[in-house]
Write an enzyme that holds these catalytic residues in place. Structure first.
Site, PDB file in Angstrom:
ATOM      1  N   ASP A   1      77.211 -26.640 -57.949  1.00  0.00           N
ATOM      2  CA  ASP A   1      77.236 -26.100 -59.594  1.00  0.00           C
ATOM      3  C   ASP A   1      78.180 -27.269 -60.463  1.00  0.00           C
ATOM      4  OD1 ASP A   1      76.735 -23.291 -60.498  1.00  0.00           O
ATOM      5  OD2 ASP A   1      77.923 -24.550 -61.981  1.00  0.00           O
ATOM      6  N   ILE A   2      77.766 -27.365 -61.584  1.00  0.00           N
ATOM      7  CA  ILE A   2      78.269 -28.245 -62.456  1.00  0.00           C
ATOM      8  C   ILE A   2      79.524 -27.679 -63.115  1.00  0.00           C
ATOM      9  CG2 ILE A   2      77.253 -27.426 -64.750  1.00  0.00           C
ATOM     10  CD1 ILE A   2      76.571 -30.452 -65.301  1.00  0.00           C
TER      11      ILE A   2
ATOM     12  N   ASN B   1      71.160 -14.252 -59.480  1.00  0.00           N
ATOM     13  CA  ASN B   1      70.954 -13.343 -60.679  1.00  0.00           C
ATOM     14  C   ASN B   1      69.272 -13.183 -60.979  1.00  0.00           C
ATOM     15  OD1 ASN B   1      73.652 -12.867 -61.386  1.00  0.00           O
ATOM     16  ND2 ASN B   1      73.873 -14.817 -61.786  1.00  0.00           N
TER      17      ASN B   1
ATOM     18  N   GLU C   1      70.663 -17.447 -66.289  1.00  0.00           N
ATOM     19  CA  GLU C   1      70.583 -18.533 -67.168  1.00  0.00           C
ATOM     20  C   GLU C   1      69.562 -19.418 -67.198  1.00  0.00           C
ATOM     21  OE1 GLU C   1      74.272 -20.239 -67.979  1.00  0.00           O
ATOM     22  OE2 GLU C   1      74.869 -18.355 -69.246  1.00  0.00           O
ATOM     23  N   VAL C   2      69.274 -20.036 -65.801  1.00  0.00           N
ATOM     24  CA  VAL C   2      68.130 -20.928 -65.382  1.00  0.00           C
ATOM     25  C   VAL C   2      66.831 -20.446 -64.679  1.00  0.00           C
ATOM     26  CG1 VAL C   2      67.665 -22.985 -64.184  1.00  0.00           C
ATOM     27  CG2 VAL C   2      70.063 -22.751 -65.228  1.00  0.00           C
TER      28      VAL C   2
ATOM     29  N   HIS D   1      67.869 -19.523 -57.909  1.00  0.00           N
ATOM     30  CA  HIS D   1      68.749 -20.055 -57.250  1.00  0.00           C
ATOM     31  C   HIS D   1      69.705 -19.140 -56.760  1.00  0.00           C
ATOM     32  CE1 HIS D   1      69.356 -19.758 -61.632  1.00  0.00           C
ATOM     33  NE2 HIS D   1      70.788 -19.535 -61.503  1.00  0.00           N
TER      34      HIS D   1
ATOM     35  N   HIS E   1      73.585 -18.852 -55.567  1.00  0.00           N
ATOM     36  CA  HIS E   1      74.772 -19.357 -55.456  1.00  0.00           C
ATOM     37  C   HIS E   1      75.517 -19.011 -53.974  1.00  0.00           C
ATOM     38  CE1 HIS E   1      75.289 -19.334 -60.020  1.00  0.00           C
ATOM     39  NE2 HIS E   1      74.119 -18.191 -59.940  1.00  0.00           N
TER      40      HIS E   1
END
Ligand code: AMP
Length: 125
Positions: A39-40, A97, A105-106, A110, A112
């Site tokens: 993760d960025i 999520n 958000e994306v 995904h 995590h």
């Protein structure tokens, strides 16, 4: 800005671009079904994102439309990556999520993987 998980897949999303190699990522794992990268904006000492290679907005979309092979491959990849990072003995947390209330958000599914420290309560109160 949280997304609406009922919208159709938009292949201009940032994870689709990472999958196509159009923007860089710190990759840690790749196979036929999944890609994983750091993760960025890490929120734990280990914070890895695992995404399916197929075009799926969220867990909702994936669980309804992905093939059995895609689902098995993706789930096995998540477990393998956690093992490879030494997270099983100390423990870790998975989070996916879905939609606005979760803060997704994306708009590409995904999961995590968080680990490397005690992770505190399951949800903010
Ligand atoms: P979510 O709120 O579950 O949709 O999480 C999106 C996650 O993607 C956040 O933790 C971001 O820090 C992460 N993220 C956004 N852009 C990138 C990127 N280019 N590379 C890696 N992680 C990213």
């Amino acid at each position: 800005m949280p997304i609406d998980a009922t919208l159709p897949y938009d292949d201009s999303n940032i994870f689709a671009r990472i999958l196509r190699g159009e923007i860089p990522s710190k990759r840690v794992y790749e196979d036929e079904f999944a890609l994983a990268f750091h993760d960025i904006n890490p929120q734990a000492p280990t914070h890895i994102l695992v995404i399916p290679k197929g075009a799926h907005v969220s867990w909702d979309d994936f669980s309804e439309r992905a093939s059995a092979d895609e689902i098995a491959g993706f789930v096995r990849a998540v477990g393998k990556i956690a093992r490879e990072h030494g997270l099983v003995a100390p423990g870790y947390r998975l989070l996916a999520n879905v939609g606005a209330d979760s803060g997704q958000e994306v708009p590409h599914l995904h999961v995590h993987i968080f680990g490397g420290r005690g992770l505190g309560p399951m949800l903010a109160r």
